[in-house]
Scaffold this motif. Structure first.
Motif, PDB file in Angstrom:
ATOM      1  N   LYS A  14       0.839  -1.194   0.000  1.00 14.48           N
ATOM      2  CA  LYS A  14       0.000   0.000   0.000  1.00 14.48           C
ATOM      3  C   LYS A  14       0.877   1.248   0.000  1.00 14.48           C
ATOM      4  N   MET A  15       1.941   1.235   0.806  1.00 14.29           N
ATOM      5  CA  MET A  15       2.832   2.389   0.895  1.00 14.29           C
ATOM      6  C   MET A  15       3.542   2.630  -0.444  1.00 14.29           C
ATOM      7  N   VAL A  16       4.030   1.577  -1.083  1.00 15.27           N
ATOM      8  CA  VAL A  16       4.712   1.704  -2.365  1.00 15.27           C
ATOM      9  C   VAL A  16       3.728   2.187  -3.435  1.00 15.27           C
ATOM     10  N   GLY A  17       2.517   1.689  -3.429  1.00 15.30           N
ATOM     11  CA  GLY A  17       1.497   2.122  -4.382  1.00 15.30           C
ATOM     12  C   GLY A  17       1.185   3.602  -4.240  1.00 15.30           C
ATOM     13  N   GLU A  18       1.062   4.079  -2.999  1.00 12.03           N
ATOM     14  CA  GLU A  18       0.797   5.496  -2.771  1.00 12.03           C
ATOM     15  C   GLU A  18       1.989   6.354  -3.205  1.00 12.03           C
ATOM     16  N   MET A  19       3.202   5.869  -2.965  1.00 15.76           N
ATOM     17  CA  MET A  19       4.396   6.614  -3.392  1.00 15.76           C
ATOM     18  C   MET A  19       4.448   6.700  -4.919  1.00 15.76           C
ATOM     19  N   GLU A  20       4.111   5.619  -5.600  1.00 19.25           N
ATOM     20  CA  GLU A  20       4.096   5.626  -7.071  1.00 19.25           C
ATOM     21  C   GLU A  20       3.083   6.627  -7.611  1.00 19.25           C
ATOM     22  N   LYS A  21       1.898   6.646  -7.011  1.00 19.75           N
ATOM     23  CA  LYS A  21       0.872   7.594  -7.447  1.00 19.75           C
ATOM     24  C   LYS A  21       1.355   9.029  -7.263  1.00 19.75           C
TER      25      LYS A  21
END
Length: 126
Positions: A14-21
């Motif tokens: 979830k953290m990596v996905g939010e950083m990518e966005k």
């Protein structure tokens, strides 16, 4: 089963996905600015200039080593192809000329020369 809130892998994803966005939205906004476009044009110009300088340096090096440059080798190859084409035309013209003149074809076995034999007198020759 573990809860998704306490699952460290799920939290990491979830953290990596939010950083990518966040990074994607920042990069999209940055690329829309005229400053970014100007910087990319300058970088492209610098790269093209460096490539030209490297090509000139390489050509001078090849000349100093008494070796042909890429441009010279291309010229040699083009001239060689032209010569081969002309030779092919000459060969076909020679083949056509020899076919119409009744001369033996190139590659045909040569005929032995004819010799005159003296008339035999019917006797033994010793």
């Amino acid at each position: 089963m573990t809860d998704k809130i306490t699952d460290p892998v799920a939290l990491w994803q979830k953290m990596v996905g939010e950083m990518e966005k966040g990074f994607n939205s920042f990069a999209t906004k940055a690329m829309e600015t005229p400053e970014f476009s100007q910087a990319m044009n300058r970088a492209g110009g610098v790269a093209a200039g460096a490539q030209k300088q490297f090509g000139d340096l390489m050509e001078r090096y090849l000349i100093s080593m008494n070796l042909p440059s890429r441009e010279q080798m291309t010229g040699i190859a083009e001239r060689l192809q032209s010569i081969e084409g002309q030779l092919g035309e000459i060969k076909s013209m020679l083949t056509q000329m020899s076919g119409t003149s009744g001369a033996p074809q190139p590659g045909a076995a040569p005929r032995p020369p004819r010799t005159k034999r003296p008339p035999s007198d019917g006797g033994d020759q010793k």
